[in-house]
Design a protein around this motif. Structure first.
Motif, PDB file in Angstrom:
ATOM      1  N   MET A  61      65.163  31.445  20.920  1.00 38.65           N
ATOM      2  CA  MET A  61      64.245  32.511  20.968  1.00 38.65           C
ATOM      3  C   MET A  61      64.795  33.473  19.713  1.00 38.65           C
ATOM      4  O   MET A  61      65.514  34.018  19.790  1.00 38.65           O
ATOM      5  CB  MET A  61      64.176  33.207  22.287  1.00 38.65           C
ATOM      6  N   LYS A  62      63.834  33.298  18.684  1.00 31.45           N
ATOM      7  CA  LYS A  62      64.212  34.205  17.569  1.00 31.45           C
ATOM      8  C   LYS A  62      63.145  35.002  17.103  1.00 31.45           C
ATOM      9  O   LYS A  62      61.877  34.782  17.236  1.00 31.45           O
ATOM     10  CB  LYS A  62      64.405  33.031  16.355  1.00 31.45           C
ATOM     11  N   ASP A  63      63.396  36.309  16.534  1.00 31.17           N
ATOM     12  CA  ASP A  63      62.477  37.153  16.134  1.00 31.17           C
ATOM     13  C   ASP A  63      61.582  37.453  17.050  1.00 31.17           C
ATOM     14  O   ASP A  63      60.089  37.412  16.691  1.00 31.17           O
ATOM     15  CB  ASP A  63      61.851  36.863  14.614  1.00 31.17           C
ATOM     16  N   SER A  64      61.948  37.834  18.211  1.00 21.72           N
ATOM     17  CA  SER A  64      60.863  37.702  19.480  1.00 21.72           C
ATOM     18  C   SER A  64      61.101  39.115  20.210  1.00 21.72           C
ATOM     19  O   SER A  64      62.269  39.500  20.047  1.00 21.72           O
ATOM     20  CB  SER A  64      60.689  36.454  20.394  1.00 21.72           C
ATOM     21  N   GLU A 174      56.636  36.454  20.124  1.00 23.22           N
ATOM     22  CA  GLU A 174      57.019  36.411  18.898  1.00 23.22           C
ATOM     23  C   GLU A 174      56.543  37.778  18.221  1.00 23.22           C
ATOM     24  O   GLU A 174      55.425  38.208  18.429  1.00 23.22           O
ATOM     25  CB  GLU A 174      56.473  35.349  17.918  1.00 23.22           C
ATOM     26  N   ARG A 175      57.373  38.264  17.307  1.00 22.16           N
ATOM     27  CA  ARG A 175      57.174  39.502  16.778  1.00 22.16           C
ATOM     28  C   ARG A 175      55.802  39.693  15.834  1.00 22.16           C
ATOM     29  O   ARG A 175      55.096  40.506  16.044  1.00 22.16           O
ATOM     30  CB  ARG A 175      58.408  40.288  15.899  1.00 22.16           C
ATOM     31  N   TYR A 250      53.744  31.046  24.080  1.00 22.20           N
ATOM     32  CA  TYR A 250      55.126  31.259  23.013  1.00 22.20           C
ATOM     33  C   TYR A 250      55.094  29.911  22.154  1.00 22.20           C
ATOM     34  O   TYR A 250      55.304  28.883  22.862  1.00 22.20           O
ATOM     35  CB  TYR A 250      56.337  31.606  23.916  1.00 22.20           C
TER      36      TYR A 250
END
Length: 369
Positions: A61-64, A174-175, A250
């Motif tokens: 889970m990145k940039d979320s 996510e962002r 997601y």
């Protein structure tokens, strides 16, 4: 010589540990059946019998953002108790938390719940647990934990074992997919999702009207082909899967542009749509909303309740509103997921919401940026 006093027990104080354990086991076994809802998705729960928390596996889970919110089914629990029917209440509970989370684009992944009762009733818990299985499947989430508590006189209400039921949900987004309302523009379409009942909002007003009209046992009073209790207990529709099918769960890309999503709960259309659009200096003209359910229309009449009050208390037939430049696509996806939807109006300039009521009156609500 004085005899020693009899040793006191927890059960004598109103807390039955064995009964509590039996109720917890019912909830736990029901929760296990919800874990399959997350297979192949982010947030797969770990089966942890006897554990003190519900672990969720997160692979990458990145940039979320993690999203958390809580709510409850309010006094709808009293209606369930009056009717002796508790197996649909989980739809109201999860609609409140999951449909709030999806408003900002988040995919709800797991929830925990808290049942506080005057005293536990295993038959009631059995029904609630059965409802959890069905409602979690509809929302696409896992129920990974919970708490049951006997609070005695701290909880009051109708009958001999009243309760309150609350939940907290965890979601992820996510962002770059966060829905903030910053893309809302003049002329965007507002698509309404139909709601057949009260959801979990405005029931205090409904109960007050009915108690004054029919007395304490109002729920037994005939209403059309059923009863008032049944009319108030209609379960909430959960819109989460529909919105995720539009915006993308997601890790998936959006298939339609959503500029804003408003969950129409307490405060009605003006209160909930307003909090989304007023901050950008926008308003709305809602000239074709869904009609409120028959029970709401009758309560307006017998209350009496002014229309402006009704539309700022109840959802009046509109459980969610989506702001989009692509209404046809939104409606098609909603209908594919079992949600009746239609264009209800458009975004306008100026912090004012105008609603055409089911009686033809034009209701005007003013807000501030």
């Amino acid at each position: 010589m004085a005899l020693p006093a009899k040793s006191k027990t927890y059960k004598e104080s109103g807390v039955d540990i064995e009964l509590g354990d039996a109720c917890s086991a019912l909830f736990y076994n029901a929760s296990l059946q919800t874990f399959a809802n997350r297979e192949g998705k982010i947030g797969v729960p770990l089966k942890s019998e006897g554990g003190f928390s519900g672990p969720l596996y997160i692979d990458d889970m990145k940039d979320s953002y993690l999203v958390k919110n809580s709510d409850g089914c309010g006094t709808k629990a009293e209606i369930a108790h009056r009717m002796g029917k508790h197996d649909t209440l989980a739809f109201d509970l999860l609609a409140m938390v999951c449909d709030d989370a999806v408003c900002i684009g988040a995919e709800p992944i797991a929830a925990v719940n808290s049942l506080d009762a005057q005293r536990l009733n295993i038959d009631v818990v059995r029904q609630l647990a059965r409802g959890i299985i069905d409602a979690c499947k509809e929302a696409g989430i896992a129920m990974v934990g919970g708490e049951t508590a006997e609070l005695g006189r701290s909880i009051s209400g109708y009958g001999d074992s009243p309760y309150t039921w609350n939940a907290e949900v965890t979601g992820v987004v996510e962002r770059g997919k966060l829905i903030t309302g910053d893309k809302i523009s003049d002329g965007d379409f507002i698509v309404a999702f139909k709601e057949k009942g009260f959801r979990s909002n405005g029931l205090s007003l409904a109960r007050k009207i009915l108690e004054e009209r029919y007395g304490d046992e109002y729920h037994k009073t005939d209403f059309h082909d059923s009863s008032w209790g049944a009319a108030l207990l209609v379960p909430s529709q959960i819109y989460t899967k529909s919105v995720l099918a539009m915006h993308g769960a997601y890790g998936k890309r959006p298939v339609v542009r959503l500029h804003g999503v408003a969950h129409i709960t307490g405060g009605g259309i003006a209160g909930n749509l307003g909090r989304l659009i007023y901050k950008g200096g926008f308003g709305a003209k809602i000239d074709s909303p869904f009609f409120p359910c028959m029970a709401m229309r009758e309560l307006v009449k017998i209350g009496p309740v002014e229309l402006k009050e009704a539309y700022s208390t109840w959802n009046m037939g509109n459980g969610m509103m989506v702001i989009t430049p692509e209404p046809d696509e939104v409606i098609a996806i909603a209908q594919k997921n079992g949600v009746t939807a239609k264009v209800a109006g458009k975004v306008t300039t100026g912090a004012k919401i105008v609603i055409a009521s089911y009686l033809g009156d034009e209701l005007v609500y003013y807000g501030r940026k």
